[in-house]
Scaffold this active site. Structure first.
Site, PDB file in Angstrom:
ATOM      1  N   ASP A 179      -8.321   1.299   2.052  1.00  0.00           N
ATOM      2  CA  ASP A 179      -8.014   2.273   3.098  1.00  0.00           C
ATOM      3  C   ASP A 179      -8.887   3.525   3.038  1.00  0.00           C
ATOM      4  O   ASP A 179      -8.565   4.512   3.671  1.00  0.00           O
ATOM      5  CB  ASP A 179      -6.518   2.657   2.968  1.00  0.00           C
ATOM      6  CG  ASP A 179      -5.994   3.366   4.207  1.00  0.00           C
ATOM      7  OD1 ASP A 179      -6.574   3.161   5.285  1.00  0.00           O
ATOM      8  OD2 ASP A 179      -5.016   4.118   4.093  1.00  0.00           O
TER       9      ASP A 179
ATOM     10  N   HIS B  32      -7.019   9.181  -1.047  1.00  0.00           N
ATOM     11  CA  HIS B  32      -7.701   9.037   0.253  1.00  0.00           C
ATOM     12  C   HIS B  32      -6.999   9.631   1.468  1.00  0.00           C
ATOM     13  O   HIS B  32      -7.467   9.427   2.599  1.00  0.00           O
ATOM     14  CB  HIS B  32      -8.079   7.571   0.503  1.00  0.00           C
ATOM     15  CG  HIS B  32      -6.906   6.639   0.708  1.00  0.00           C
ATOM     16  ND1 HIS B  32      -6.522   5.741  -0.241  1.00  0.00           N
ATOM     17  CD2 HIS B  32      -6.055   6.472   1.732  1.00  0.00           C
ATOM     18  CE1 HIS B  32      -5.477   5.043   0.189  1.00  0.00           C
ATOM     19  NE2 HIS B  32      -5.175   5.478   1.408  1.00  0.00           N
TER      20      HIS B  32
ATOM     21  N   HIS C 115       0.869  -1.181   0.000  1.00  0.00           N
ATOM     22  CA  HIS C 115       0.000   0.000   0.000  1.00  0.00           C
ATOM     23  C   HIS C 115       0.904   1.229   0.000  1.00  0.00           C
ATOM     24  O   HIS C 115       1.642   1.451   0.950  1.00  0.00           O
ATOM     25  CB  HIS C 115      -0.879  -0.043   1.255  1.00  0.00           C
ATOM     26  CG  HIS C 115      -1.921   1.024   1.306  1.00  0.00           C
ATOM     27  ND1 HIS C 115      -3.096   0.949   0.609  1.00  0.00           N
ATOM     28  CD2 HIS C 115      -1.958   2.207   1.975  1.00  0.00           C
ATOM     29  CE1 HIS C 115      -3.830   2.022   0.847  1.00  0.00           C
ATOM     30  NE2 HIS C 115      -3.153   2.811   1.677  1.00  0.00           N
TER      31      HIS C 115
ATOM     32  N   ASP D 279       0.599   5.075  -0.077  1.00  0.00           N
ATOM     33  CA  ASP D 279      -0.259   6.255  -0.058  1.00  0.00           C
ATOM     34  C   ASP D 279       0.315   7.267  -1.046  1.00  0.00           C
ATOM     35  O   ASP D 279       1.476   7.654  -0.947  1.00  0.00           O
ATOM     36  CB  ASP D 279      -0.336   6.828   1.354  1.00  0.00           C
ATOM     37  CG  ASP D 279      -1.272   5.986   2.223  1.00  0.00           C
ATOM     38  OD1 ASP D 279      -2.293   5.510   1.692  1.00  0.00           O
ATOM     39  OD2 ASP D 279      -0.971   5.787   3.403  1.00  0.00           O
TER      40      ASP D 279
END
Ligand SMILES: [Zn+2]
Length: 1147
Positions: free
Chosen positions: A397, A610, A285, A287
Site C-alpha cells: 500500500d 505509509h 492489512h 494501517d
C-alpha cells in the site's frame, strides 16, 4: 424385411402440447437476488438462519464500565473499575450468559453482539479471544461461538471491550474531500444468545458461491449455466416451513461442487488438478495509523489476530500472513497471552510473519539509512522471537517505491517483493524482475487481483488469471484475501467460499484452481522455479512511480521535518557515541547507549508508516507523531551531549546565549564535523564576554554588535577549529556585499555568484566568474501559489490542473539585515490571504563545498504563518538551462525524470519526490535546489520548483495550519551535475556543524587526532553511517585491548556510491582505532567476505580497499582488538588513544 420402428423403446414422447423449458436467462439471474434478505426476508432463506434467539435479562446479563474520554485502558485497569447494570451502552462489558438446557441438541450456540463499532471478546482472565466488527458492512462479524465446555456447564462468563470506532476509525463517510465527523455515536444493535441453523448457513454459502459463478463466468460456459439452473432449482425447492427443503437444496448444490465434496473438509484442496494457478493466503492489512491513532491500532491488532487464530482451529487449511514487527511487538507488550497463541501458530507454520520491516513504511521519503533500519529492526525482531527471518518484502500500500529498494531488500536477506499499489497506474507487468538503480533485482509480484483485501470470491479467483499482465511468462497469482486497512482479516464465509470454489474446479476447467495451506514464500519459491530463476520474466528498471498521491511529498510539513531532522540527529548521535565508546581519555565508564538509540530509531521508523509520513492521516495521529519526534530530539540531543562530554570533556554547546566569560579567558571554540566532507562554515559567535583572542578571530560583527561571524574549518569526520583572519581570508574566501537602491532593488553578491531582487521577484541570478545570467530574460523566480483542489483524496492528491493556476507572489518590505563581508542577508516578506511569509535570503563568503570551482549558495530561511485552505505554496526558478531530464536525490543515489510531456507517463511526473537536492544541468553548467525538510519537487521544462506547503482539509481539517520554519537553498554550479559538488553540498546543507566551547585549561585531545575513518581516492563514495555493531555487548564499557577479553567490540560503517559509476576507494582508518579484522557484511551485519587490512609501516593506521559498482551500498564491519605487539610494545599506554603529534592536522 425387418423394421425396428414398430418396437420403439425410446421414451421420447410423440406428442408435445407443453410450452417447453426455454427460459429468459436474465430474469432467472435476477431472481437469485431475492433468495437472501431484502424484501422477502420473512419467507426466504434469511428466515431460517436462526433456530432460536433470546435477548432477555434472564439469559443475558450485561454490566458496563465506560472509560473516560478517549482513553484506552488495559484489561487489568478496566477490571479494577466498578461495573454497573446496563442494558445497552458503550465500552467495557462483563457478560454472563445462561444457556437453556434443551439447546444441548444443537450443533452450535452463539452470542451475537453488535455494538455498531469494533469490539473485542476476552476470557475472564484477560486473554483476547476474537474481534467483533459491528454495523452493516461486508466486514461485519458479530458472532462469538460459545465453547462446548461452557455449553455443558450451562453458564458462560466473558468480557467485551467495545471501542468507539468503526473499522475505519473515526468514521468517515467516504467523502475524500470532507474531514471526518469527530462526534459520531454508536449504539448497541444486538446482544443476543442464538442457535444458528448451520444447515441453512451452509446453504446460504452454497448459494452465494453459485451466484458468484453465475455473475463471473461468461454466459456461454457450461459451468455458468449449470450454476444458474442449480441455484434456480434450490429456490424452487425451498420452503420456509419445511426443514428438509434446506437439505434438498444442499444436495442440489452438489451438482456443481461434486458429490460428497463437503465431507472432505480441507482435503478438498488435495483433489483435482496438481497445479494451482491461484495461491490463496489470508491477510489483514492494518494501517498502523490512519483514520485512527496508534493506540487504536494496538487494539485492532489484537482483535484481528485473535480472530485469525480462532479460525485456524476450525479451518486447518487457513494460513494467515501479517507484516510489521512493530505490531507484533505491541501485541507482545500489551496482550502477552494472545502473543503466546500467535507464537504457537507461527511455530506450527499457520501464522506467517512477512515483510521483514519494522512497519509498512512509505516508499519514497525515508532516507537510505532509515530504510536499512526498517529491515534491520524488523528482521532482528522476527528472528529473535520466531527464530526465522522473512524472505518476502511486503509493501502492498505504499505510494510509490524507490529504485533503491531492491538492493536494500536483498541486503536484508529478502529475495522476493510483493506490492499492489501500482495497479492504480497502467502498469505492464504482474510478475517481473524489479531491478533497482544499482542493478540488484528482486522477484516481484503485483497481484492481478488488484487488491490486498480480496473477499475470496469467484471473481477474485478468476481475476488472478484474466487480469494477469504477462501470462506468457508466468501463470500464477497470489490471492491476498481478508478485510483490511482497518484490520479484520478473513471471515469464515471466505474460507467456506474458497472450499466451494476449489470443489468446483476439481471437476470443471472454466475457473483457475485455487490452493490453500501455503505461505507467500512458497508461492515465490514456486515462481522462481517455474520462471527459470526469473529468466523468463520481463524486467522493470528503476523506481515504481505511483501516478497518484503526489501531494503526500508535501502534506504535513512538521512530519517531513521531524523525519529528516531525526534521521540526521540519529546519524550524528551514532557517529559521536561510537567514537566516545572507543576513546577513553578521562572517563572509562561510558557505554554506547544502544538501547536508547534503538528506542529513538523505533519512534522514527514507526512514524515512517505509509499514512503517517505522507501526511494522509487524521489530526490526532499527528499529535502523537509530533510528540514522538519531540522525544527523539530531546533524548537524542541529551545523548549527543553526553557523548560530546567524552570527546570534549567539560565542553558546552555554543548557542547565541552561551556566556563565554564564564568559560575562562582562553576558552576555545571547536566543532565536530560528522559528514564525510571537509567543510568550512561561517559560524555566529556571541561576543559578550569573549576573550580578546577569540574576538580577534571574528571577521564581522552583527548589526547589533552582540555577535560576530568567524570561519570554522573542519576536516571530514573530524574536529574543526576557528581560523584567524591572517590565514582565513585566503584565496578561497569571497567577501559578500549587498547593494540596494533603498526600496525595490537589492543585489546580494560575492566573487562567485549574484542574485537580484527587483520589484519583489528574483530577476537575475548570475555566475559572476563566468559572467553567465541563469534566469531567462523576461522571467522571474520566487514564491508562487497555486489553487490546490484535487478531484479526490484531498491530503493525498495534487492534480495536474493546479499548474494552470500559478500566481507569482512578490516580496515586500525587503530590508538588509547583514552587510558582509562574511555573511550578508536581506529579509523579505509576503502577505497573502491570512498568511504571512517571512524569508531571509543570505549569502556567505564561503563556497558550498571545498571543491575547486565550487560556487556559493543562496540560503532561504522561511518562517510562515500559514492559514490558507486548498492552496499550494512553492518556490520556483526559471533557468536558462535545457535538458530533457532533471535529477533528484533518492536513497543512496539519484533518479532522473523527464522535464517534458511526451507521453502520459512523462506527464504524470509533474510532481515528484526528491530528498536533499534536485538539479537541472546541461553540458557545462547546472543549478540545484537543496532542501532540509521538503520532499516535493518539479522541473517542468526549464522551471524548477520546490513544494513548500499545502493545506488539505481531509482527513485532517487543520492540516498545516499555523507556523512553519524551514529552509532551502539555490546552488549554481560549474559543470554538469555529474561533475558537480551538488550531492556533497546538499549533505552539508542538511547536517548542522556541531559547534562547542571548550573552557580554559581543558586539554583538547580529539582536535589533535586525525579523522578515524576517511575515504580516499573516490569522491563519489560517501561514508554515510558510523555505528557500533548490533551484536556487540553493551553491558560494560568497550574493552578491546585487554588480552583474553571475550567480549567483541565492532564498528560498522556504511558507504555508498553516490554518482552512479564504479569506484575504487581506500578507507583509511586512524592508528588510534586498532582493527584486527575487517569484513564486508550484509545490511543485517552478517559477515560475508573478510577484507585484507593493509597496515602502514610507520604505525600510520590501516587501509581497506573497497570497490563499488554504481549506487552500490557497502557495509564494513571492523573488529577491534589488541594488535600483535610491534615496535611499540615497550610503550605503556595510559589511555586507549595515543596522541601522535604527527597527526595534528593543519590548513
Ligand atoms: Zn495501508
Amino acid at each position: 424385411m425387418s423394421c425396428s420402428h414398430g418396437h420403439a423403446t425410446n421414451s421420447y414422447p410423440e406428442l408435445n402440447y407443453s410450452a417447453g423449458a426455454k427460459w429468459i436467462k436474465n430474469l432467472t439471474k435476477d431472481r437469485l437476488g431475492t433468495f437472501n434478505g431484502g424484501h422477502y426476508s420473512d419467507v426466504n432463506l434469511s428466515s431460517v438462519l436462526f433456530t432460536h434467539r433470546v435477548d432477555n435479562s434472564e439469559n443475558i446479563k450485561l454490566k458496563v464500565w465506560s472509560a473516560p474520554g478517549l482513553t484506552k485502558p488495559t484489561f487489568e485497569e478496566a477490571m479494577k473499575q466498578k461495573f454497573r447494570s446496563a442494558k445497552k451502552t458503550n465500552h467495557w462489558w462483563k457478560v454472563t450468559v445462561t444457556i437453556p438446557g434443551y439447546w444441548a441438541q444443537y450443533e452450535r450456540v452463539q452470542f451475537e453482539f453488535d455494538p455498531g463499532c469494533e469490539a473485542m471478546i476476552y476470557s475472564t482472565d484477560g486473554t483476547p479471544l476474537q474481534g467483533i466488527t459491528g454495523g452493516f458492512g461486508g466486514d461485519r462479524r458479530v458472532e462469538y461461538i460459545i465453547p462446548p465446555e461452557a455449553r455443558a456447564a450451562g453458564i458462560h462468563e466473558f468480557i467485551i471491550e467495545s471501542s468507539c470506532n468503526g473499522m475505519f476509525g473515526v468514521p468517515w463517510n467516504g467523502d475524500t474531500i470532507a474531514p471526518p465527523d469527530m462526534n459520531r455515536f454508536f449504539s448497541l444493535a444486538s446482544a443476543d444468545l442464538v442457535v444458528p441453523n448451520m444447515d441453512a448457513w451452509a446453504l446460504l454459502w452454497d448459494f452465494q458461491t453459485l451466484q458468484e459463478l453465475v455473475d463471473t463466468l461468461p454466459g456461454n460456459t457450461p459451468l455458468q449455466n449449470n450454476a444458474l439452473t442449480t441455484a434456480n432449482e434450490i429456490m424452487n425447492v425451498f420452503h420456509k416451513g419445511d426443514p428438509s427443503a434446506v437439505r434438498q437444496g444442499r444436495k442440489l448444490a452438489e451438482e456443481v461442487f461434486g458429490e460428497g465434496w463437503e465431507a472432505k473438509g480441507a482435503d478438498i484442496y488435495n483433489d483435482g488438478p496438481k497445479k494451482s494457478n491461484i495461491w490463496g493466503i489470508g491477510h489483514c492489512h492494518i494501517d498502523t495509523a490512519w483514520l485512527w491513532p496508534y493506540r487504536v491500532t494496538q487494539q485492532k491488532v489484537a482483535r484481528s489476530w485473535s480472530t485469525q487464530v480462532d479460525l485456524m482451529e476450525r479451518y486447518p487449511e487457513h494460513r494467515f500472513t501479517c507484516s510489521s514487527a512493530q505490531q507484533y511487538k505491541w501485541l507482545e507488550e500489551l496482550y502477552p497471552a494472545l502473543f503466546d497463541r500467535v507464537h504457537e501458530k507461527v511455530i506450527s507454520g499457520q501464522f506467517h510473519p512477512v515483510g521483514g520491516a519494522w512497519v509498512e513504511h512509505d516508499g519514497n521519503m525515508p532516507s537510505g539509512e532509515a530504510l536499512v533500519r526498517q529491515f534491520l529492526f524488523g528482521q532482528r525482531y522476527f528472528e529473535s522471537r520466531f527464530g526465522k527471518r522473512c524472505e518476502t518484502a511486503w509493501l502492498p500500500d505504499s505510494f510509490g517505491l524507490t529504485g533503491a529498494l531492491p538492493q536494500l531488500i536483498r541486503g536484508a536477506g529478502l529475495t522476493y517483493f510483493f506490492t499492489q499499489k501500482l495497479s492504480c497506474n497502467v502498469f505492464p507487468h504482474s510478475t517481473f524482475n524489479w531491478v533497482g538503480i544499482d542493478g540488484t533485482q528482486v522477484l516481484c509480484h503485483m497481484t492481478p487481483v488488484d487488491t490486498y483485501t480480496a473477499q475470496a470470491t469467484v471473481g477474485d479467483v478468476n481475476k488472478g488469471l484474466t487480469n494477469h499482465k504477462n501470462l506468457e511468462s508466468s501463470d500464477t497469482a497470489l490471492l491476498v484475501f481478508g478485510n483490511g486497512d482497518g484490520g479484520g482479516g478473513p471471515l469464515a464465509k471466505m474460507l467456506e467460499n474458497l472450499r466451494r470454489i476449489r470443489a468446483t474446479t476439481n471437476t470443471h476447467r472454466e475457473l483457475p484452481p485455487v490452493n490453500m495451506g501455503h505461505s507467500v514464500d512458497e508461492f515465490f519459491e514456486d515462481l522462481e522455479k517455474s520462471t527459470d530463476e526469473g529468466k523468463k520474466l520481463p524486467n522493470w528498471h528503476g523506481e515504481l512511480y505511483l501516478e497518484f498521491h503526489r501531494g503526500t511529498y508535501t502534506s504535513h510539513g512538521s512530519i517531513k521535518k521531524g523525519n529528516r531532522h531525526s534521521e540526521i540527529l540519529l546519524r550524528d548521535l551514532e557517529h559521536i557515541a561510537t567514537l566516545a565508546s572507543l576513546y577513553k581519555f578521562h572517563n572509562k565508564d561510558y557505554i554506547y547507549p544502544k538501547a536508547e538509540i534503538d528506542e529513538s530509531w523505533e519512534k522514527v521508523l514507526l512514524n515512517q508508516f505509509h499514512d503517517v509520513l505522507p501526511g494522509s492521516a487524521i489530526g490526532m495521529v499527528y499529535d502523537d507523531a509530533e510528540k514522538l519526534y519531540a522525544e527523539v530530539k530531546q533524548d537524542g540531543e541529551a545523548l549527543l551531549e553526553e557523548a560530546f562530554g567524552i570527546l570534549f570533556p567539560g565542553s558546552v554547546r555554543l548557542t547565541p546565549k552561551t556566556k563565554l566569560k564564564s568559560l575562562g579567558s582562553s576558552a576555545k571554540i571547536v566543532a565536530y564535523n560528522t559528514t564525510p566532507f571537509t567543510r568550512w562554515d561561517v559560524v555566529k559567535i556571541p561576543l559578550y564576554g569573549a576573550s580578546a583572542g577569540l574576538k580577534s578571530q571574528v571577521l564581522q560583527a552583527s548589526d547589533d554588535s552582540k555577535a560576530g561571524y568567524a570561519i570554522m574549518q573542519s576536516p571530514a569526520g573530524s574536529a574543526g577549529c576557528l581560523h584567524t583572519p591572517s590565514n582565513a581570508l585566503h584565496a578561497h574566501l569571497k567577501p559578500v556585499s549587498v547593494y540596494t537602491n533603498g526600496s525595490d532593488h537589492f543585489v546580494l553578491r560575492n566573487g562567485s555568484v549574484q542574485l537580484t531582487i527587483s520589484q519583489g521577484r528574483i530577476s537575475s541570478l548570475i555566475d559572476v566568474k563566468l559572467d553567465r545570467e541563469l534566469i531567462p530574460e523576461g522571467s522571474t523566480g520566487g514564491l508562487v501559489i497555486f489553487q490546490d483542489r484535487p478531484n479526490y483524496w484531498d491530503a493525498w492528491d495534487v492534480e495536474i490542473h493546479h499548474l494552470e493556476t500559478a500566481e507569482p507572489l512578490a516580496f515586500t518590505n525587503v530590508s538588509v539585515v547583514s552587510q558582509g563581508p562574511l555573511h550578508a542577508s536581506v529579509r523579505a516578506q509576503v502577505k497573502y490571504g491570512q498568511s504571512t511569509i517571512d524569508v531571509t535570503i543570505s549569502l556567505d563568503a564561503t563556497t558550498a563545498t571545498v571543491k575547486d570551482n565550487s560556487r556559493s549558495l543562496f540560503n532561504f530561511d522561511a518562517i510562515v504563518d500559514w492559514h490558507q485552505r486548498h492552496e499550494f505554496l512553492k518556490f520556483e526558478l526559471p533557468l536558462n538551462i535545457h535538458n530533457d531530464n532533471a535529477t533528484y536525490e533518492t536513497q543512496f543515489g539519484y533518479v532522473q525524470r523527464p522535464t517534458h510531456k511526451n507521453t502520459t507517463w512523462d506527464i504524470a511526473k509533474f510532481e515528484v519526490c526528491g530528498h536533499k537536492y534536485a538539479d537541472l544541468s546541461e553540458f557545462g553548467y547546472g543549478v540545484a535546489i537543496l532542501s532540509e525538510s521538503k520532499y516535493g519537487f518539479a522541473c517542468q521544462g526549464n522551471v524548477m520548483r520546490i513544494s513548500l506547503l499545502r493545506a488539505a482539509t481531509a482527513p485532517d481539517a487543520e492540516q498545516d495550519q499555523g507556523e512553519h520554519h524551514f529552509s532551502w537553498a539555490v546552488l549554481p554550479h560549474v559543470g554538469h551535475f555529474l561533475e558537480s559538488d551538488v550531492p556533497m553540498a546538499a549533505y552539508l546543507f542538511n547536517s548542522p556543524l556541531r559547534v562547542r566551547c571548550l573552557p580554559s585549561g581543558v586539554s583538547d585531545i580529539v582536535s589533535s587526532l586525525k579523522s578515524p575513518f576517511v575515504v580516499e581516492g573516490a569522491r563519489n563514495v560517501f561514508l554515510e553511517t558510523i555505528k557500533r555493531g548490533e551484536n556487540d555487548s553493551f553491558d560494560a564499557p568497550a574493552d578491546f585491548e585487554t588480552e583474553g577479553n571475550k567480549s567483541t567490540t565492532t564498528v560498522v560503517l556504511r558507504l555508498y556510491e553516490a554518482f552512479g559509476g564504479h569506484a575504487t576507494a581506500h578507507l583509511r582508518i586512524g592508528n588510534h582505532v586498532s582493527v584486527t579484522k575487517a569484513f564486508i557484511t550484509n545490511l543485517l551485519e552478517d559477515e560475508e567476505d573478510e577484507l585484507n587490512i593493509v597496515r602502514a609501516e610507520d604505525n600510520g593506521g590501516s587501509t581497506l580497499k573497497l570497490t563499488f559498482r554504481a549506487f552500490e551500498v557497502k557495509t564494513v564491519k571492523l573488529v577491534l582488538g589488541a594488535l600483535p605487539k610491534t615496535s611499540t610494545k615497550k610503550e605503556r599506554r595510559t589511555s586507549w588513544v595515543k596522541v601522535d603529534q604527527t597527526q595534528m592536522f593543519s590548513f
